[in-house]
Design a protein around this motif. Structure first.
Motif, PDB file in Angstrom:
ATOM      1  N   CYS A 166     -38.904 -42.757  11.534  1.00 61.73           N
ATOM      2  CA  CYS A 166     -38.375 -42.578  12.893  1.00 61.73           C
ATOM      3  C   CYS A 166     -38.027 -43.927  13.516  1.00 61.73           C
ATOM      4  O   CYS A 166     -37.014 -44.080  14.187  1.00 61.73           O
ATOM      5  CB  CYS A 166     -39.395 -41.923  13.822  1.00 61.73           C
ATOM      6  SG  CYS A 166     -40.238 -40.487  13.169  1.00 61.73           S
TER       7      CYS A 166
ATOM      8  N   CYS B  97     -34.700 -46.060  13.244  1.00 56.64           N
ATOM      9  CA  CYS B  97     -33.602 -45.808  14.176  1.00 56.64           C
ATOM     10  C   CYS B  97     -34.043 -45.948  15.627  1.00 56.64           C
ATOM     11  O   CYS B  97     -33.320 -46.487  16.438  1.00 56.64           O
ATOM     12  CB  CYS B  97     -33.031 -44.414  13.945  1.00 56.64           C
ATOM     13  SG  CYS B  97     -32.174 -44.270  12.372  1.00 56.64           S
ATOM     14  N   HIS B  98     -35.215 -45.435  15.947  1.00 60.44           N
ATOM     15  CA  HIS B  98     -35.678 -45.509  17.345  1.00 60.44           C
ATOM     16  C   HIS B  98     -36.642 -46.675  17.472  1.00 60.44           C
ATOM     17  O   HIS B  98     -37.801 -46.501  17.825  1.00 60.44           O
ATOM     18  CB  HIS B  98     -36.368 -44.208  17.742  1.00 60.44           C
ATOM     19  CG  HIS B  98     -35.498 -43.003  17.595  1.00 60.44           C
ATOM     20  ND1 HIS B  98     -34.397 -42.792  18.376  1.00 60.44           N
ATOM     21  CD2 HIS B  98     -35.546 -41.958  16.746  1.00 60.44           C
ATOM     22  CE1 HIS B  98     -33.819 -41.649  18.034  1.00 60.44           C
ATOM     23  NE2 HIS B  98     -34.500 -41.122  17.039  1.00 60.44           N
TER      24      HIS B  98
ATOM     25  N   ARG C 236     -28.124 -36.583  26.236  1.00 54.30           N
ATOM     26  CA  ARG C 236     -29.570 -36.776  26.334  1.00 54.30           C
ATOM     27  C   ARG C 236     -30.271 -35.424  26.364  1.00 54.30           C
ATOM     28  O   ARG C 236     -29.866 -34.525  27.083  1.00 54.30           O
ATOM     29  CB  ARG C 236     -29.927 -37.524  27.621  1.00 54.30           C
ATOM     30  CG  ARG C 236     -29.928 -39.034  27.481  1.00 54.30           C
ATOM     31  CD  ARG C 236     -31.137 -39.550  26.727  1.00 54.30           C
ATOM     32  NE  ARG C 236     -32.390 -39.481  27.454  1.00 54.30           N
ATOM     33  CZ  ARG C 236     -32.818 -40.429  28.264  1.00 54.30           C
ATOM     34  NH1 ARG C 236     -32.096 -41.498  28.483  1.00 54.30           N
ATOM     35  NH2 ARG C 236     -33.976 -40.307  28.865  1.00 54.30           N
TER      36      ARG C 236
END
Ligand code: HEC
Ligand code: HEC
Ligand code: HEC
Ligand code: HEC
Ligand code: HEC
Ligand code: HEC
Length: 454
Positions: free
Chosen positions: A262, A265-266, A338
């Protein structure tokens, strides 16, 4: 008793592992295990049959042997730490690094020799692709079943909304009709009523008004009920909210099938308040060379052509021309919708949860959900994102949800961050509750309004 059992189980597993590894030492390398390791660690940059970020690796053992007269020892060194190998002055290591424009390959110091042998066995003798029946079974996994259920629920919800809107529409029509009647009545009253006594006419109008008044009251009542019901509904609609995105980006394929972390990317989740959506440059790190989808997994209803088309959108957005392998300079912004968005008056900080709270949250979650344990802290709040083709809100993200977790999660007072930060408080709490007492997040201020509200 329970912990003894656990140890016993662990012991059995350890013995099993020992047996299986010692068995495979004699078997050279296990291509099946190699395939798994290759998929998890190498597919981001390598394929067997064609060049991606790095060279094609099919038959690599024979290749370096025949072309460079290097044996698997060299490959082990390269895979474990190519940088060190280059630094040692190894000629071929530096040659190939230059040849690939000095693109850094990740080091894999954690892979054991056996695991590297397994990977090399896989590159030498890849197992035949599994039969199609398996792929079909793969597609019809439980994930798609739950998503069908979610869709059913969604269509139920929209039906309820439609029916309510229709009844409100009906009521409005009825009201209009009544008003028209009233106006007409007044007009006729005026025409005919010149000679009639005012009292009767007023009484008449009053009676009519009374009916309309009742109608309005009923209508307001229904509106209020609708509002209440709707606000309750919205909690459910937020949970499960999954808007359509400009690129069909599947977390199941990236984080699940390809086991991409995860935080690759984040990455900002660790450092600050927000956990941003990765920029297109992050995508290009891999997709400069992954222009097609060749994965085994297919979501029902999607095919290779669909996925390939979605990958092309990355090129359109970044202005990458795969034919000339150059950027054209023509870019288009990608506007992700979002999904999670707290109101402005709420302060939520990822680092507080992902770094300081990591072990506390994982342990507490696993205690509460023994059947669905998590390994990554993100999943405690965002659900099993690595099984979702389309991310959806897994919790309702209300104040009650934050507080429920703060009340029930025992803080890890011994992690580096809390030990320093809450030193004095910790002493005080120990005195107050006794040294063995559980300290949950509420005890360190997790229920104070000002901590979550500006
Ligand atoms: C981040 C991208 C990346 C990842 C991940 C990666 N590699 Fe590489 N690899 C490269 C690049 C780029 C090269 C070419 C040399 C260079 O530029 O360093 C390379 C070169 C190689 C070579 C030398 C090939 C030759 O033709 O001599 C081998 C062997 C290799 N990689 C194995 C692996 C294995 C096994 C894994 C997974 C455990 C892996 N690589 C993961 C990027 C990567
Ligand atoms: C290869 C890159 C990549 C990886 C790996 C990845 N994500 Fe994402 N993530 C994205 C992109 C792109 C989006 C925006 C598109 C979307 O919503 O699907 C996103 C969106 C999200 C969102 C929704 C954000 C919002 O709009 O509120 C969450 C939550 C999320 N990711 C969590 C995770 C978790 C948890 C993992 C690990 C299991 C993970 N991601 C792994 C790229 C990635
Ligand atoms: C760490 C490497 C990596 C990164 C970073 C990455 N991808 Fe991927 N992507 C992959 C791999 C591996 C596949 C599967 C390829 C296969 O199996 O043939 C894939 C497949 C895809 C696909 C087709 C399947 C699907 O998910 O619909 C799309 C579209 C895609 N990626 C978009 C993106 C976008 C957009 C980003 C940036 C937000 C991104 N990727 C970042 C490695 C990556
Ligand atoms: C304690 C619960 C919790 C944990 C753990 C958590 N998140 Fe979040 N996440 C949230 C909340 C709440 C929001 C909405 C924040 C906002 O709107 O300000 C959010 C929003 C996001 C977003 C949308 C962008 C943003 O920052 O608003 C992404 C992407 C995301 N999270 C990814 C992750 C990843 C990746 C991890 C693990 C490294 C993770 N989250 C761990 C609760 C959590
Ligand atoms: C899955 C459990 C969980 C959820 C859900 C959760 N938190 Fe937390 N939160 C924690 C833990 C654990 C800590 C303590 C971290 C530490 O060890 O310092 C924490 C700490 C905090 C702190 C710092 C408290 C302090 O005194 O320093 C704030 C502020 C906070 N959370 C806000 C929120 C908000 C806002 C939400 C909802 C949007 C939320 N949290 C949801 C587990 C959670
Ligand atoms: C752990 C974090 C946390 C704490 C502590 C907290 N809140 Fe909240 N509060 C939230 C979140 C998150 C929301 C937004 C919920 C949503 O959007 O559904 C919220 C929403 C609200 C709202 C708006 C109501 C609504 O339904 O939108 C009010 C008013 C409020 N909080 C007051 C308080 C007061 C007063 C306290 C102290 C007694 C407090 N909050 C403590 C997290 C917190």
């Amino acid at each position: 008793m329970i912990s003894w059992r656990k140890h016993y189980k662990r012991g059995l597993i350890a013995i099993g592992l020992l047996l299986s590894t010692s068995a495979s030492i004699y078997a050279q390398g296990d291509a099946k295990n190699g395939e798994k390791l290759f998929k998890a660690n190498c597919t981001a940059c390598h394929a067997l049959d064609k060049q991606l970020v790095g060279p094609a690796l099919g038959g690599i053992v024979d290749k370096v042997k025949s072309e460079q007269n290097l044996d698997t020892d060299w490959l082990h060194k390269w895979i474990k730490d190519n940088k060190a190998l280059r630094a040692s002055g190894d000629k071929y290591a530096n040659e190939i690094f230059e040849k690939f424009n000095k693109t850094e390959m990740t080091a894999f110091p954690n892979l054991t020799d056996q695991e590297i042998d397994d990977i090399l066995e896989y590159t030498t003798n890849p197992p035949a692709p599994e039969p199609a029946a398996d792929a079909a079974a793969n597609g019809a996994d439980t994930n798609s079943i739950t998503s069908i259920e979610a869709q059913k629920r969604e269509s139920m919800n929209s039906k309820i909304i439609l029916i309510s809107l229709m009844s409100i529409g009906g009521l409005l029509l009825w009201l209009l009709f009544k008003l028209r009647q009233l106006v007409k009545l007044q007009q006729t009253d005026e025409l005919v009523g010149l000679n009639a006594t005012r009292a009767t006419s007023f009484g008449d109008i009053y009676n009519k008004y009374q009916n309309v008044g009742k109608g309005i009251l009923v209508l307001l009542g229904i509106f209020a009920a609708y509002g209440l019901w709707n606000s309750l509904m919205w909690i459910g609609v937020y949970k499960g909210y999954k808007p359509e995105q400009p690129i069909y980006f599947s977390h199941k394929i990236h984080a699940g099938e390809n086991k991409i972390d995860c935080q690759l990317c984040h990455s900002s989740a660790k450092y600050g308040k927000v956990s941003e959506i990765p920029s297109m440059n992050v995508c290009m790190n891999c997709h400069r060379n992954i222009a097609e989808y060749n994965g085994k997994y297919m979501e029902p209803g999607k095919d290779k052509a669909f996925y390939d088309g979605e990958i092309q959108k990355i090129y359109a957005a970044t202005g990458w021309d795969p034919a000339s392998q150059q950027y054209t300079g023509k870019t288009q912004p990608v506007e992700w919708t979002r999904i999670h968005n707290m109101p402005d008056f709420v302060y939520f900080n990822h680092a507080q949860h992902v770094v300081a709270g990591e072990t506390a949250i994982i342990n507490s979650y696993n205690k509460k959900n023994p059947d669905a344990k998590i390994d990554v802290v993100c999943k405690a709040c965002h659900g099993q994102v690595d099984t979702m083709n389309v991310v959806q809100m897994a919790n309702d993200f209300t104040m009650g949800w934050c507080i429920e977790c703060h009340r029930t999660t025992e803080v890890d007072m011994n992690n580096g961050y809390n030990k320093e930060y809450f030193k004095n408080l910790h002493e005080k709490l120990k005195k107050q509750y006794g040294s063995g007492a559980k300290i949950t997040v509420d005890a360190i201020g997790g229920l104070e309004c000002g901590k979550c509200h500006y």
